[in-house]
Scaffold this motif. Structure first.
Motif, mmCIF file in Angstrom:
data_model
loop_
_atom_site.group_PDB
_atom_site.id
_atom_site.type_symbol
_atom_site.label_atom_id
_atom_site.label_comp_id
_atom_site.label_asym_id
_atom_site.label_seq_id
_atom_site.Cartn_x
_atom_site.Cartn_y
_atom_site.Cartn_z
ATOM 1 N N ASN A 60 14.049 46.385 34.771
ATOM 2 C CA ASN A 60 14.249 47.073 33.495
ATOM 3 C C ASN A 60 15.155 48.274 33.704
ATOM 4 O O ASN A 60 15.325 48.752 34.816
ATOM 5 C CB ASN A 60 12.908 47.512 32.894
ATOM 6 C CG ASN A 60 12.232 48.576 33.747
ATOM 7 O OD1 ASN A 60 12.479 49.764 33.594
ATOM 8 N ND2 ASN A 60 11.388 48.139 34.684
ATOM 9 N N ASP A 69 24.195 35.342 30.344
ATOM 10 C CA ASP A 69 23.030 34.614 30.838
ATOM 11 C C ASP A 69 22.088 35.529 31.609
ATOM 12 O O ASP A 69 20.861 35.377 31.545
ATOM 13 C CB ASP A 69 23.470 33.453 31.734
ATOM 14 C CG ASP A 69 24.046 32.295 30.935
ATOM 15 O OD1 ASP A 69 23.838 32.265 29.700
ATOM 16 O OD2 ASP A 69 24.708 31.435 31.532
ATOM 17 N N LEU A 82 21.673 38.773 31.008
ATOM 18 C CA LEU A 82 20.968 39.592 30.017
ATOM 19 C C LEU A 82 19.902 38.780 29.282
ATOM 20 O O LEU A 82 18.842 39.315 28.927
ATOM 21 C CB LEU A 82 21.972 40.168 29.018
ATOM 22 C CG LEU A 82 22.981 41.166 29.598
ATOM 23 C CD1 LEU A 82 24.019 41.549 28.555
ATOM 24 C CD2 LEU A 82 22.276 42.407 30.127
ATOM 25 N N ALA A 83 20.175 37.496 29.065
ATOM 26 C CA ALA A 83 19.173 36.652 28.421
ATOM 27 C C ALA A 83 17.966 36.448 29.331
ATOM 28 O O ALA A 83 16.825 36.372 28.862
ATOM 29 C CB ALA A 83 19.791 35.309 28.056
ATOM 30 N N LYS A 84 18.216 36.384 30.626
ATOM 31 C CA LYS A 84 17.130 36.178 31.590
ATOM 32 C C LYS A 84 16.295 37.434 31.761
ATOM 33 O O LYS A 84 15.083 37.360 31.997
ATOM 34 C CB LYS A 84 17.724 35.746 32.934
ATOM 35 C CG LYS A 84 16.684 35.384 33.990
ATOM 36 C CD LYS A 84 17.356 34.860 35.249
ATOM 37 C CE LYS A 84 16.303 34.457 36.291
ATOM 38 N NZ LYS A 84 16.947 33.936 37.536
ATOM 39 N N TYR A 85 16.940 38.599 31.632
ATOM 40 C CA TYR A 85 16.237 39.876 31.829
ATOM 41 C C TYR A 85 16.421 40.736 30.576
ATOM 42 O O TYR A 85 17.296 41.620 30.529
ATOM 43 C CB TYR A 85 16.778 40.591 33.061
ATOM 44 C CG TYR A 85 16.574 39.825 34.344
ATOM 45 C CD1 TYR A 85 15.321 39.757 34.951
ATOM 46 C CD2 TYR A 85 17.633 39.142 34.945
ATOM 47 C CE1 TYR A 85 15.128 39.036 36.118
ATOM 48 C CE2 TYR A 85 17.447 38.417 36.119
ATOM 49 C CZ TYR A 85 16.186 38.371 36.694
ATOM 50 O OH TYR A 85 16.007 37.659 37.855
ATOM 51 N N PRO A 86 15.627 40.531 29.549
ATOM 52 C CA PRO A 86 15.823 41.220 28.266
ATOM 53 C C PRO A 86 15.579 42.719 28.310
ATOM 54 O O PRO A 86 15.964 43.427 27.373
ATOM 55 C CB PRO A 86 14.821 40.520 27.336
ATOM 56 C CG PRO A 86 13.792 39.935 28.247
ATOM 57 C CD PRO A 86 14.515 39.563 29.504
ATOM 58 N N GLU A 87 14.952 43.214 29.372
ATOM 59 C CA GLU A 87 14.680 44.652 29.460
ATOM 60 C C GLU A 87 15.753 45.395 30.256
ATOM 61 O O GLU A 87 15.597 46.583 30.540
ATOM 62 C CB GLU A 87 13.314 44.876 30.096
ATOM 63 C CG GLU A 87 12.162 44.296 29.276
ATOM 64 C CD GLU A 87 10.830 44.421 29.989
ATOM 65 O OE1 GLU A 87 10.674 45.341 30.806
ATOM 66 O OE2 GLU A 87 9.936 43.592 29.725
ATOM 67 N N ASP A 135 19.825 46.552 30.577
ATOM 68 C CA ASP A 135 21.121 46.760 29.935
ATOM 69 C C ASP A 135 22.173 46.962 31.023
ATOM 70 O O ASP A 135 21.885 47.558 32.070
ATOM 71 C CB ASP A 135 21.120 47.986 29.024
ATOM 72 C CG ASP A 135 20.194 47.808 27.828
ATOM 73 O OD1 ASP A 135 19.863 46.653 27.505
ATOM 74 O OD2 ASP A 135 19.804 48.828 27.231
#
Length: 289
Positions: A85, A107, A109-114, A116
């Protein structure tokens, strides 16, 4: 001190305010308080430009170091988090970032939504500590001491031309054919008209003619696609055009003795507590090759 560092990094009060989510007047007040506390001007402000005084340059270096230390403290906590995160600040060369790195980030960012990502594309070697960078992509044969690195992919320079160009001018069968063609290359540093190509024990030195040099590999690819010349570019810059058939690779058995060939690395500051978010991005990039 953190707000002052952001003003310098952003190049102005308004840009820093937008980055921090505060008003421009609040940013100005904080910088004025710091100047009053230190007893000297840090910034020279005009209607068009912002520059550092001698004191400001010294203070900015110290502030950047302070922020880097603060990020290390956060990284220690983040490395024990159950999931990656936070914000990752990444630096990469311009064309490599455009053609190789940026397409892989959605991909991730989609895998780790927390998580940036703040990606900065710049063709210079950044100082990870002073520039506040968590991860830098380096294209170099020799990496700076004191840094940890993971290889991402190999890199070589390739000759490319469009089918239309080859139909008009013919296809070079050997390096000695190149001087009779229009060739385009970067044109700075070691990227001049004198080329050395190697194939096993064979080595050929040639001098190519060029009425146009461009200091950007993506632009050379565009020129080559338009049929304007044979282009000498990194393979990652031409990959999409080669795969789509818009360009053809020439003399594929020959290697260029060019700077920056070898491996492309993800470089970071070593330490016992590498943030989980940074480790996750490095592992993802390595696995995506």
């Amino acid at each position: 001190m953190a707000i002052f560092a952001q003003v310098v990094d952003s190049g102005g009060f308004s840009a820093a305010a937008r980055h921090l989510g505060v008003t421009t007047s609040a940013v100005s007040r904080h910088v004025a308080r710091l100047e009053a506390h230190l007893g000297g001007r840090l910034l020279l402000r005009t209607t068009r430009a912002l520059s550092l005084t001698e004191l400001g340059e010294q203070v900015h270096v110290a502030c950047a170091r302070m922020l880097s230390t603060a990020r290390e403290v956060h990284a220690m906590a983040g490395s024990y988090s159950a999931r990656p995160n936070g914000v990752i600040r990444v630096s990469a060369p311009v064309v490599f970032g455009q053609t190789w790195l940026a397409p892989r980030l959605p991909d991730f960012l989609a895998k780790y939504p927390e998580v940036d990502v703040r990606l900065t594309l710049i063709d210079r070697t950044v100082d990870l500590a002073e520039d506040g960078v968590d991860l830098a992509i380096r294209i170099a044969r020799d990496l700076s001491p004191g840094l940890a690195a993971r290889p991402l992919c190999a890199m070589r320079y390739v000759l490319v031309a469009s089918p239309a160009y080859l139909a008009r001018h013919g296809t070079p069968a050997a390096p000695d054919d190149l001087p009779s063609h229009a060739c385009c290359y970067l044109g700075y540093g070691s990227f001049g008209p004198d080329w050395r190509l190697e194939r096993g024990a064979d080595c050929v030195d040639i001098r190519v003619a060029s009425r146009l040099t461009i200091n950007n590999s993506a632009a050379i690819v565009t020129l080559a696609e338009a049929g304007g010349a044979i282009g000498l570019v990194p393979d990652f810059a031409a990959r999409a055009a080669l795969d789509a058939g818009r360009l053809q690779q020439l003399l594929p058995d020959w290697e260029f003795d060019a700077p920056y060939t070898g491996s492309i690395h993800a470089v970071y500051t070593p330490g016992r507590h590498l943030a989980l978010k940074v480790r996750a991005l490095i592992d993802y990039l390595v696995q995506s090759v």
